[in-house]
Design a protein around this motif. Structure first.
Motif, PDB file in Angstrom:
ATOM      1  N   VAL A 188       0.559  -1.627  -0.270  1.00  0.00           N
ATOM      2  CA  VAL A 188       0.135   0.167  -0.543  1.00  0.00           C
ATOM      3  C   VAL A 188       1.065   0.950   0.046  1.00  0.00           C
ATOM      4  O   VAL A 188       1.356   1.307   1.370  1.00  0.00           O
ATOM      5  CB  VAL A 188      -0.598  -0.062   1.090  1.00  0.00           C
ATOM      6  CG1 VAL A 188      -2.212   1.563   0.815  1.00  0.00           C
ATOM      7  CG2 VAL A 188      -1.707  -0.960   1.665  1.00  0.00           C
ATOM      8  N   ALA A 230      -1.071  -4.830   5.328  1.00  0.00           N
ATOM      9  CA  ALA A 230      -1.088  -3.696   4.775  1.00  0.00           C
ATOM     10  C   ALA A 230       0.403  -3.085   4.875  1.00  0.00           C
ATOM     11  O   ALA A 230       0.677  -3.130   6.436  1.00  0.00           O
ATOM     12  CB  ALA A 230      -1.927  -2.492   4.246  1.00  0.00           C
ATOM     13  N   ASN A 262      -4.571  -0.725  -5.073  1.00  0.00           N
ATOM     14  CA  ASN A 262      -4.035  -0.960  -4.087  1.00  0.00           C
ATOM     15  C   ASN A 262      -4.957  -1.551  -2.911  1.00  0.00           C
ATOM     16  O   ASN A 262      -4.932  -3.136  -2.418  1.00  0.00           O
ATOM     17  CB  ASN A 262      -2.870  -0.395  -3.307  1.00  0.00           C
ATOM     18  CG  ASN A 262      -1.595   0.221  -3.572  1.00  0.00           C
ATOM     19  OD1 ASN A 262      -0.755   1.356  -2.749  1.00  0.00           O
ATOM     20  ND2 ASN A 262      -1.133  -0.029  -5.093  1.00  0.00           N
TER      21      ASN A 262
END
Length: 405
Positions: free
Chosen positions: A96, A149, A131
């Motif tokens: 991310v 993440a 993402n």
């Protein structure tokens, strides 16, 4: 018994890149395969290979059949499950780009986390929504699967305040308008590798140049990021394939007031039509520019290497000197001519390149007498994500065990 596996996902607007790692004895990670599904919505194409380069799958579908990221993810999972005994991965790690002010470390995903990360879409419009798309899809379809993440901004969160600030009113800083830095997963990996391959500079002052379609540089002091060329968004710093890099804010005001461009039009220009592409008018691909005899191609490449050298001076100043320089990522690892052009501009710092070592792409490409050691170190962001995901998996399991006890 089937070994635990970790799926690493890096999703773009029309593609999903993925790698699968197997967890071995003493939690050693072994890369099983890597692949991607590209052309989502147009000409969907799934391909994957094992570490030896052997083709495992090569499949295409009509565009209408795979026209969304969730649909593409279904195809990826459909390929994966037979490869891992019909099971799902134990954990999925996602790249991310922007963690904003809220997230300074890899984070287990929940609906609340996704909502918070969605607020940073305007700061990374090319990356953040893509993402988050597979994260949302897995949350909806397989909510029991642990997801982690991993942020490109996290490695830089220890910067001193003087490096993070813009000279604007404090209220904006409190809202999160600050310099974040990006490519942190790459820099984190290189910082770790330096301890193994270049221990003589690992604890010193090192400039790392992550040179790819997206490009940035990082000042690493004692293994920690202290300054970066990228700031609030991934537009700042070095010129990139299609992004301008450092730009006077007055240019944006001029485009608005004199050219009548809307915010969306300016966003499209800055993210898609500037950088090497805009300067050359030919291509955003360094290989094509190097092969061209058009003077605009030469200008674009000269500008690129000039800016790298310019920012090296800035980063060295942030550290009070420089002991090492590292090239990494696609251009940094594979373009000897770019490395040489940068090194020539850095002779004033005491960097002396070995032309022979550089042409061969050796690990160390500086001469023995060079005052600044220069290296070429391939990056591995996916392995970094897999390691963070494994840490989260083990912590999650330990927490669950405590609750049962």
């Amino acid at each position: 018994m089937t070994a635990e596996t970790i799926l690493v996902v890096n999703a773009g607007s029309s593609s999903i890149k993925f790698q699968l790692f197997e967890v071995g004895a003493r939690d050693q990670l072994k890369r099983r395969f890597k692949g991607q599904i590209e052309g989502i919505g147009a000409h969907p194409h799934l391909i994957a290979k094992n570490p030896e380069g052997e083709l495992l799958v090569d499949e295409t579908w009509p565009g209408a059949e795979v026209n969304t990221v969730p649909a593409a993810l279904d195809k990826v999972i459909g390929f994966l499950r037979p490869q891992i005994g019909g099971k799902l991965p134990a954990v999925v790690g996602h790249r991310v780009v922007h963690g904003g002010p809220d997230y300074s470390a890899p984070t287990v995903v929940s609906e609340l986390v996704v909502d918070r990360l969605s607020r940073f879409v305007p700061l990374a419009p090319l990356h953040q929504p893509n993402n988050l798309a597979p994260i949302k899809a897995i949350l909806q379809r397989q909510p029991q699967v642990l997801q982690v993440a991993c942020f490109d901004t996290a490695f830089h969160r220890g910067h001193p305040e003087v490096a993070d600030r813009f000279a604007i009113p404090d209220a904006f800083y409190a809202e999160g308008v600050r310099r974040y830095g990006f490519h942190g997963l790459s820099y984190e990996y290189i910082a770790r590798q330096l301890r193994e391959v270049a221990p003589e500079i690992a604890g010193g002052r090192v400039v790392i140049a992550h040179l790819g379609s997206g490009a940035s540089m990082c000042a690493l002091s004692s293994g920690r990021s202290v300054e970066s060329t990228m700031g609030f968004t991934a537009l700042d710093g070095l010129p990139m394939g299609t992004r301008p890099g450092q730009l006077d804010a007055g240019v944006v005001l001029y485009l608005m007031s004199e050219k009548g461009m809307s915010a969306k039009e300016i966003e499209r220009l800055l993210y898609n039509d500037c950088g090497l592409k805009g300067l050359s008018g030919i291509s955003n691909d360094v290989r094509e520019l190097q092969a061209s005899d058009d003077p605009r191609a030469k200008l674009a490449l000269d500008y690129f290497t000039y800016r790298i050298a310019l920012f090296t001076g800035m980063l060295a100043a942030a550290m009070g000197g420089i002991d090492g320089f590292v090239f990494t990522a696609g251009i940094g690892e594979n373009a000897p001519a770019i490395r040489e052009a940068v090194a020539q501009r850095l002779t004033w710092l005491g960097l002396e390149l070995s032309s022979k070592a550089n042409a061969k792409g050796e690990l160390k490409i500086s001469r023995k007498r060079s005052l600044v050691a220069c290296y070429v170190i391939p990056t591995d962001e996916e392995l970094m994500i897999a390691e963070h995901a494994l840490d989260a998996l083990r912590s999650h399991a330990a927490g669950a065990e405590e609750k049962r006890a």
